[in-house]
Design an enzyme around this catalytic site. Sequence first.
Site, PDB file in Angstrom:
ATOM      1  N   HIS A   1      -5.039  -3.267   2.741  1.00  0.00           N
ATOM      2  CA  HIS A   1      -3.902  -2.690   2.020  1.00  0.00           C
ATOM      3  C   HIS A   1      -2.830  -3.716   1.621  1.00  0.00           C
ATOM      4  O   HIS A   1      -1.636  -3.476   1.767  1.00  0.00           O
ATOM      5  CB  HIS A   1      -3.280  -1.566   2.846  1.00  0.00           C
ATOM      6  CG  HIS A   1      -4.178  -0.378   3.001  1.00  0.00           C
ATOM      7  ND1 HIS A   1      -5.152  -0.040   2.087  1.00  0.00           N
ATOM      8  CD2 HIS A   1      -4.260   0.563   3.982  1.00  0.00           C
ATOM      9  CE1 HIS A   1      -5.786   1.051   2.483  1.00  0.00           C
ATOM     10  NE2 HIS A   1      -5.277   1.436   3.641  1.00  0.00           N
TER      11      HIS A   1
ATOM     12  N   HIS B   1      -1.106   6.372  -0.549  1.00  0.00           N
ATOM     13  CA  HIS B   1      -1.727   6.612   0.766  1.00  0.00           C
ATOM     14  C   HIS B   1      -1.090   7.804   1.492  1.00  0.00           C
ATOM     15  O   HIS B   1      -0.742   7.714   2.673  1.00  0.00           O
ATOM     16  CB  HIS B   1      -1.615   5.347   1.616  1.00  0.00           C
ATOM     17  CG  HIS B   1      -2.713   5.183   2.619  1.00  0.00           C
ATOM     18  ND1 HIS B   1      -3.146   6.217   3.414  1.00  0.00           N
ATOM     19  CD2 HIS B   1      -3.464   4.116   2.942  1.00  0.00           C
ATOM     20  CE1 HIS B   1      -4.118   5.764   4.195  1.00  0.00           C
ATOM     21  NE2 HIS B   1      -4.341   4.495   3.929  1.00  0.00           N
TER      22      HIS B   1
ATOM     23  N   GLU C   1      -7.731   8.562  -1.291  1.00  0.00           N
ATOM     24  CA  GLU C   1      -7.066   7.484  -2.031  1.00  0.00           C
ATOM     25  C   GLU C   1      -7.918   7.102  -3.227  1.00  0.00           C
ATOM     26  O   GLU C   1      -9.026   6.595  -3.061  1.00  0.00           O
ATOM     27  CB  GLU C   1      -6.883   6.271  -1.119  1.00  0.00           C
ATOM     28  CG  GLU C   1      -6.150   6.561   0.171  1.00  0.00           C
ATOM     29  CD  GLU C   1      -6.610   5.638   1.305  1.00  0.00           C
ATOM     30  OE1 GLU C   1      -6.459   4.422   1.187  1.00  0.00           O
ATOM     31  OE2 GLU C   1      -7.169   6.153   2.293  1.00  0.00           O
TER      32      GLU C   1
END
Length: 388
Positions: A143, A214, A351
Amino acid sequence: MKLNFNLLLVLPFFLACTANQNDEKKLSSAKVSEQKILIDTTAYNLTINGKKTKIFELTNQNGVKLLITNYGARVVSIIVPDKNDRPTDVSLGYDSVKTYQKKDEPYFGAIIGRFGNRINEGKFTLDGKNYQLQLNDGKNTLHGGKDGFFGKVWDAKLVNRNTLQLSYFSKDGEAGYPGNVNTTVVYTLTDDNSIKIDYTATTDKTTVLNLTNHTYFNLNGEGDHSILDHELSIAANKYTPVNETLIPTGKIESVKGTPFDFTTAKAIGKDIEADNEQLKYGKGYDHNFVLDKNDGKTPIATVKSIKTGIKMEIFTTEPGLQFYSGNFLTGTTKDGKGGKSYSFRSAFCLETQHFPDSPNQPAFPTTVLKPGQTYTTSTTYKFLVDKN
Ligand code: GLA
């Protein structure tokens, strides 16, 4: 300390008002919705590296509310009606920016950048140059790295009561990625109870980019202890299997005859404990699905709570969808909203994204962004309610 409680009174969920019996039933249930959700808005006011954080509220004509903070450009609350018109917050989160900063679950609701999901050993080569990113997930980058967009204070502009625009300038070399990158994310709450997220970005040097949101959802209401009873369908006949560190093997495999077949709706919990190596690696579902269509108009996934009747449909222009079944939630702290603890598999994330580790996988759709190009992508989460 002066607490500025913003009483979110969620009464005006739309109800047709004609005089037959059925409608009277609906009207009596509407009274149940005279319920207040308390939000201490001052808890979101902070200054981080000279930039102010705040909370913003978007509303639509049905009384649906979307709360967003510019700390991480993140969704804090999504308040929608359940089958009894009761306002229900379906998004996990914390009560203050300080708690978000503690990073127990740093990604709650956030915009993820520069690169959603994992990059193998945080390495990739672009135009003959080798790049090394920050490692924050064992030997991999997750991420965007520890310096990812989820921890940045974005510039915010409330365009109108339905629309918030957030921008972030990421300097060349930030978290190890090349190029000065300008990103804009626009959240729109429409009158059909959809949250539309539009992303645009430009760079001054060839780079890679893979943005996503997210949000951790629980359609029974945040704080409910399980999502295993939710019914999920994903319009994907294929997925990308992973190795034990959750990096794609590079293969694109059929879901047929595996626990990954969500082409027909089934309970999330139905096959989650199956004896399957992929499920062991993920401690449940934590995999990228290869979407059959990504025209932005066809739902690519639908989730429904039997308890509340709340249903969510997703539309996207992205080629992939990470389905994560909340396997890293532990419920050990009571930091959640209103002192709640968020236990194992008490949320799911869907996502929309390019495939994990794309910069190292030539067969996957490209994530390269060049100077002069504009990165444009859009995802919509639409909320409906099944009254039966
Ligand atoms: C993504 C990843 C998961 C996990 C969560 C955050 O969905 O794929 O492995 O890291 O984010 O906890």
